[in-house]
Design a protein around this motif. Structure first.
Motif, PDB file in Angstrom:
ATOM      1  N   PRO A   7       0.510  -1.213   0.161  1.00  0.00           N
ATOM      2  CA  PRO A   7       0.380   0.095   0.147  1.00  0.00           C
ATOM      3  C   PRO A   7       0.836   1.212  -0.093  1.00  0.00           C
ATOM      4  O   PRO A   7       0.139   2.381  -0.562  1.00  0.00           O
ATOM      5  N   MET A   8       2.260   1.673   0.258  1.00  0.00           N
ATOM      6  CA  MET A   8       2.780   2.543   1.135  1.00  0.00           C
ATOM      7  C   MET A   8       4.272   1.803  -0.673  1.00  0.00           C
ATOM      8  O   MET A   8       4.460   3.514  -1.178  1.00  0.00           O
ATOM      9  N   SER A   9       4.091   1.592  -1.383  1.00  0.00           N
ATOM     10  CA  SER A   9       4.576   2.042  -3.067  1.00  0.00           C
ATOM     11  C   SER A   9       4.285   2.754  -4.192  1.00  0.00           C
ATOM     12  O   SER A   9       3.020   2.037  -4.344  1.00  0.00           O
ATOM     13  N   GLY A  10       4.562   3.434  -4.242  1.00  0.00           N
ATOM     14  CA  GLY A  10       3.770   4.322  -5.586  1.00  0.00           C
ATOM     15  C   GLY A  10       3.553   4.175  -6.709  1.00  0.00           C
ATOM     16  O   GLY A  10       2.895   4.061  -7.491  1.00  0.00           O
ATOM     17  N   ASN A  11       4.580   2.643  -6.727  1.00  0.00           N
ATOM     18  CA  ASN A  11       4.341   1.811  -8.232  1.00  0.00           C
ATOM     19  C   ASN A  11       3.412   1.130  -7.972  1.00  0.00           C
ATOM     20  O   ASN A  11       2.572   1.000  -9.334  1.00  0.00           O
ATOM     21  N   LEU A  33       6.712  -5.879   2.475  1.00  0.00           N
ATOM     22  CA  LEU A  33       8.077  -5.066   1.312  1.00  0.00           C
ATOM     23  C   LEU A  33       9.202  -4.467   3.321  1.00  0.00           C
ATOM     24  O   LEU A  33      10.306  -5.271   2.880  1.00  0.00           O
ATOM     25  N   PRO A  34       8.879  -3.816   3.970  1.00  0.00           N
ATOM     26  CA  PRO A  34       9.478  -4.220   5.714  1.00  0.00           C
ATOM     27  C   PRO A  34      10.502  -6.010   5.685  1.00  0.00           C
ATOM     28  O   PRO A  34      11.519  -5.646   6.175  1.00  0.00           O
ATOM     29  N   PHE A 170       3.842  11.713  -6.954  1.00  0.00           N
ATOM     30  CA  PHE A 170       4.532  12.614  -5.182  1.00  0.00           C
ATOM     31  C   PHE A 170       3.645  12.563  -4.296  1.00  0.00           C
ATOM     32  O   PHE A 170       2.652  13.350  -3.881  1.00  0.00           O
ATOM     33  N   ALA A 171       2.870  11.320  -4.815  1.00  0.00           N
ATOM     34  CA  ALA A 171       1.696  10.909  -4.024  1.00  0.00           C
ATOM     35  C   ALA A 171       2.475  10.637  -1.895  1.00  0.00           C
ATOM     36  O   ALA A 171       1.675  11.762  -1.240  1.00  0.00           O
ATOM     37  N   LEU A 172       3.649  10.814  -1.613  1.00  0.00           N
ATOM     38  CA  LEU A 172       4.532  11.594  -0.307  1.00  0.00           C
ATOM     39  C   LEU A 172       5.129  12.672  -0.413  1.00  0.00           C
ATOM     40  O   LEU A 172       6.022  12.503   0.580  1.00  0.00           O
ATOM     41  N   ALA A 173       4.768  13.494  -1.496  1.00  0.00           N
ATOM     42  CA  ALA A 173       5.510  14.531  -1.344  1.00  0.00           C
ATOM     43  C   ALA A 173       5.410  15.537   0.035  1.00  0.00           C
ATOM     44  O   ALA A 173       5.888  15.978   0.154  1.00  0.00           O
ATOM     45  N   GLY A 174       4.621  15.286   0.598  1.00  0.00           N
ATOM     46  CA  GLY A 174       4.224  16.303   1.981  1.00  0.00           C
ATOM     47  C   GLY A 174       5.585  15.957   3.081  1.00  0.00           C
ATOM     48  O   GLY A 174       6.924  15.811   3.661  1.00  0.00           O
ATOM     49  N   PRO A 175       5.084  13.759   3.094  1.00  0.00           N
ATOM     50  CA  PRO A 175       6.325  13.590   4.143  1.00  0.00           C
ATOM     51  C   PRO A 175       7.392  13.088   3.240  1.00  0.00           C
ATOM     52  O   PRO A 175       8.382  12.928   4.562  1.00  0.00           O
ATOM     53  N   VAL A 206      -0.827   5.761   6.752  1.00  0.00           N
ATOM     54  CA  VAL A 206       0.136   6.449   6.561  1.00  0.00           C
ATOM     55  C   VAL A 206       0.335   5.832   7.819  1.00  0.00           C
ATOM     56  O   VAL A 206       0.254   6.599   8.988  1.00  0.00           O
ATOM     57  N   PRO A 207       1.595   5.072   8.164  1.00  0.00           N
ATOM     58  CA  PRO A 207       1.652   4.623   9.865  1.00  0.00           C
ATOM     59  C   PRO A 207       2.670   5.036  10.126  1.00  0.00           C
ATOM     60  O   PRO A 207       3.883   6.771   9.955  1.00  0.00           O
ATOM     61  N   PRO A 208       2.912   5.505  11.612  1.00  0.00           N
ATOM     62  CA  PRO A 208       4.205   6.678  12.499  1.00  0.00           C
ATOM     63  C   PRO A 208       4.575   5.816  12.211  1.00  0.00           C
ATOM     64  O   PRO A 208       5.463   4.385  11.707  1.00  0.00           O
ATOM     65  N   PRO A 209       5.544   6.567  12.335  1.00  0.00           N
ATOM     66  CA  PRO A 209       7.840   6.300  12.268  1.00  0.00           C
ATOM     67  C   PRO A 209       8.109   4.909  13.110  1.00  0.00           C
ATOM     68  O   PRO A 209       7.399   5.057  14.983  1.00  0.00           O
TER      69      PRO A 209
END
Length: 213
Positions: A7-11, A33-34, A170-175, A206-209
């Protein structure tokens, strides 16, 4: 059809966006992936590159996100995301290839340094890599920004695969702290894409760091 993705993959987001827009039903299978699941033998049998996404259409295995985008469009009668005429298709392809060769790799540097590293506890961003990513964006973003002047969409005066391909990068442009503040045309166009139903339906949580304690 099955889609192996994260889900976090731009591709992965590219394939999900097109499937959502065209209302193509997909069985979604998350590749962790992690934990490195993409490098395990089962996934390497699906994609020898060890990457996501991978589309499985009744045994036809297709990797490369933009190829999946085109395939989903080709299989959908009456779709308008991928033109039928040669010049229109070439223009969309031009932006798909440009995204893959220039804009997406530039953005990915900062996504990894400013977002993935803190998210996965891999340590602080490498200043040299951050500088390299910012320099690449400063080289390529003006091309897209100038092209979008006076345009609503990237190609053909309508929403196409080109918009979804580029927007996913550009989906994660902010973080990721992508330096696009000075590119008003890009930001306005991104705003239009983010209002689309397909974008809203494919937004990842978006999970926490990762904790460093």
């Amino acid at each position: 059809m099955k889609l192996y993705f994260h889900p976090m993959s731009g591709n992965s987001r590219r394939a999900l966006l097109v499937a959502a827009h065209l209302e193509v039903p997909l069985e979604r299978i998350v590749v962790d992936l992690p934990k490195g699941e993409q490098r395990g033998a089962p996934h390497l049998q699906l994609n020898p590159n060890g990457l996501v996404p991978v589309l499985d259409d009744d045994g036809f295995l297709l990797w490369e996100s933009r190829a999946i985008m085109q395939y989903l469009a080709e299989k959908t009668p009456g779709q308008t995301l991928f033109p039928a005429d040669a010049r229109g298709r070439a223009d969309v392809n031009r932006w798909l290839f440009w995204c893959g060769a220039h804009m997406a790799p530039a953005n990915t540097v900062l996504v990894f340094e400013n977002f993935v590293k803190p998210l996965t506890g891999r340590g602080p961003a490498d200043p040299a890599e951050v500088a390299r990513g910012e320099a690449l964006i400063a080289k390529h973003a003006p091309v897209l920004d100038a092209h979008l002047a006076g345009r609503t969409w990237v190609s053909q005066d309508r929403l196409t695969l080109a918009d979804y391909s580029l927007a996913a990068s550009f989906a994660l442009a902010g973080p990721a702290r992508l330096p696009i503040r000075d590119y008003a045309n890009i930001r306005a166009w991104l705003g239009r894409v983010q209002e689309l139903e397909a974008w809203k339906r494919t937004a990842p949580p978006v999970p926490p760091p990762a904790s460093h304690s």
